[in-house]
Design an enzyme around this catalytic site. Structure first.
Site, PDB file in Angstrom:
ATOM      1  CG  ASP A 120      -2.118  -1.331   0.917  1.00 26.60           C
ATOM      2  OD1 ASP A 120      -1.631  -2.245   0.186  1.00 26.60           O
ATOM      3  OD2 ASP A 120      -3.086  -1.078   1.657  1.00 26.60           O
ATOM      4  CB  SER A 465      -8.920  -0.631   3.200  1.00 27.54           C
ATOM      5  OG  SER A 465      -8.549  -1.901   2.354  1.00 27.54           O
TER       6      SER A 465
END
Length: 548
Positions: A120, A465
């Site tokens: 990420d 997310s």
């Protein structure tokens, strides 16, 4: 070469002595020095296979006529950090990684860089560092994970663990089923199988022109990924010879193309933080409104989990990012890439192998792109939602606010069945400064979905997310810790959400809002170390949460 400053001239005898100590020969001293930043880790599934890719990159660099020098950067697994204090460190690690790239490249006078990344915050951190030092650089993203399998159906991390847990809490799934799913959902190496932040950023990186064709979706288990790693090592040396640096690639056109690919694919809302942050280090200012403008113009042409039913492996076999570029080629602005080819050439040469996974523009999944930017009295500077993952009946909603001053409080209320249909959950003091670190809210959003709520919205100055789906609005700016309107919302206040109209409003008189803001007192948080420094330096979400 830049490396001449540490290896040429009589006065550099001490430097050469140290370089010879690494095992270099005199012949190698005349070759380009290529720094290879690797985020290998035994704890991140997307990174555990990087030792193999490191070997192929090294072979490529040496085959291309260069010397490779490996160094490490930290890598945090957001899934493992989720739902506890560990998530406070994820976004701050992006700045840390950029600083490490800058420090290592400048201190050792590397001629070029290969950046081996996957998950990420690591990918944007590396791109920020490359843009900052502006030496020839190429990115290798390690690739998506295969889907899991259980009783004949395909599995992914979010649906089959986070949401499965909530279904268990709601009495819809037995505990033994959850335990069975957790062993099967993630079958091995790679970034999680949907279009969550890791895979979104891999596709964005390819669309920016900073990785080779096909890199963004090539599976972690594939020989194709190894070949890309080898070719990237070779190409890094050529980039040095051509003096093709990141800022010649990372132009305004490149960022607009990347946002358009992101909107067409329906990627993670985290790109609204990361793309502006990369642009900032490239010397380009991107406004949050640009995401909304491009989204309105760009149809959503593939429906990948969490919002849809396709997996990254489906996109790979349908043609990957080049095929996406082919579909939207008339909407692209031409730009250089690390391949040496222009982006429109790559788009024109590509083919779509599955027109259901990657649909044509005249048959999209949604008429608009993945992200919408909402503004109003609750978010004067903007907020972000993944509109492609919202059910049509929740595109407009009004409901009473349920106030929580942390993610943990909200999760307890959701699992405790203290939320009712129609409620608008507000989680505040989780922004860049307030968290600090702007924690992702996958746990509460998955709980809402898994518990079966159909008409519950969530609003936060934190972030989500890429695995989040539903009417979940993040990045509310200014954040509560800066005295934004979110700080003065009270239990039961009516909140208006209008995604088509791009509105997010607190339905109380302006006079009342001003009165409450005047009486607001900033809460104190005792912070030490990295988080204390981060809280002092970080800017708001609408500016990419960069340091100022």
């Amino acid at each position: 070469m830049r490396s001449d400053r540490i290896k040429k001239g009589l006065e550099r005898a001490p430097h050469r002595a140290l370089l010879y100590a690494t095992g270099l020969s005199k012949e190698q001293m005349d070759k380009p020095f290529i720094g290879v930043a690797t985020s290998f880790s035994d704890v991140v599934p997307g990174h555990i296979e990087m030792r193999t890719l490191e070997r192929f990159i090294e072979k490529g660099v040496h085959s291309g006529g260069g010397n490779s020098f490996f160094f490490g950067v930290p890598g945090i697994c957001d899934g493992i950090a989720m739902g506890h204090e560990g998530m406070n460190y994820s976004l701050p690690s992006r700045e840390l990684i950029a600083d490490i790239i800058e420090s290592m490249a400048m201190a050792h006078a590397f001629d070029g860089l290969v950046l081996l990344t996957n998950c990420d915050k690591i990918t944007p951190g590396m791109l920020m560092g490359a843009a900052r030092v502006d030496i020839p650089s190429i990115v290798v993203t390690a690739g998506p994970m295969l889907s899991g399998r259980y009783k004949g159906r395909k599995l992914s991390l979010v649906r089959d663990t986070f949401e499965a847990l909530a279904k268990c809490q709601a009495g819809e799934l037995a505990e033994e089923e959850v335990y069975a799913l957790e062993e099967c959902a993630c079958p091995g190496v790679g970034s999680c199988q949907g279009l969550y932040t890791a895979n979104t950023m891999a596709c964005v990186t390819e669309a920016l022109g900073m990785s080779l064709e096909g890199c963004g979706t090539a599976l972690a288990v594939s020989a194709k990924k190894r070949r890309i790693a080898f070719n990237s090592g070779m190409r890094a040396v050529s980039l040095v010879e051509e003096n093709l640096t990141p800022r010649k690639i990372l132009t305004k056109n490149a960022f607009e193309n990347a946002i358009r690919v992101d909107m067409a694919m329906g990627g993670s809302t985290n790109t609204a933080l990361h793309i502006p942050a990369i642009a900032n280090d490239a010397g380009i200012k991107l406004e949050l409104d640009l995401f909304d403008k491009i989204s309105r113009e760009t149809p959503h042409i593939t429906n990948i989990r969490p919002g849809g039913e396709f997996f990254m492996e489906d996109v790979e076999f349908a043609g990957g990012v080049p095929a996406v570029l082919n579909i939207i080629k008339d909407m692209l602005k031409d730009n250089l890439t690390v391949t040496g080819k222009a982006i429109k050439k790559i788009a024109s040469d590509a083919e779509v192998s599955d027109s259901e996974v990657l649909r044509p523009l005249d048959n999209p999944f949604h008429k608009e792109g993945g992200i919408a930017v909402l503004k109003g009295s609750l978010a004067p500077n903007g907020s972000v939602i993944k509109q492609s993952a919202v059910n049509p009946d929740m595109l407009r909603h009004e409901g009473p606010a349920r106030i929580f001053d942390s993610e943990d409080e909200a999760i307890k209320a959701i699992f405790g069945k203290k939320i009712e249909e129609g409620d608008v959950i507000v989680i505040r003091y989780e922004g860049p400064k307030g968290g600090p670190g702007m924690r992702e809210m996958l746990s509460p959003t998955s709980a809402i979905s898994g518990m079966g709520y159909k008409k519950v919205a969530l609003i936060t100055d934190g972030r989500f997310s890429g695995g989040t789906r539903g009417p979940c609005i993040g990045h509310v700016s200014p954040e509560a810790m800066e005295g934004g309107p979110l700080a003065i919302v009270e239990e039961g206040d009516v909140i208006e959400i209008d995604i088509p109209g791009r509105k997010l409003n607190l339905k109380i008189p302006d006079k009342e809002i001003k009165s409450r803001l005047q009486g607001w007192k900033k809460p104190e948080k005792k912070l030490t170390g990295l988080l204390a420094r981060y809280s002092k330096l970080v800017s708001s979400a609408d500016r990419g949460a960069v340091f100022v």
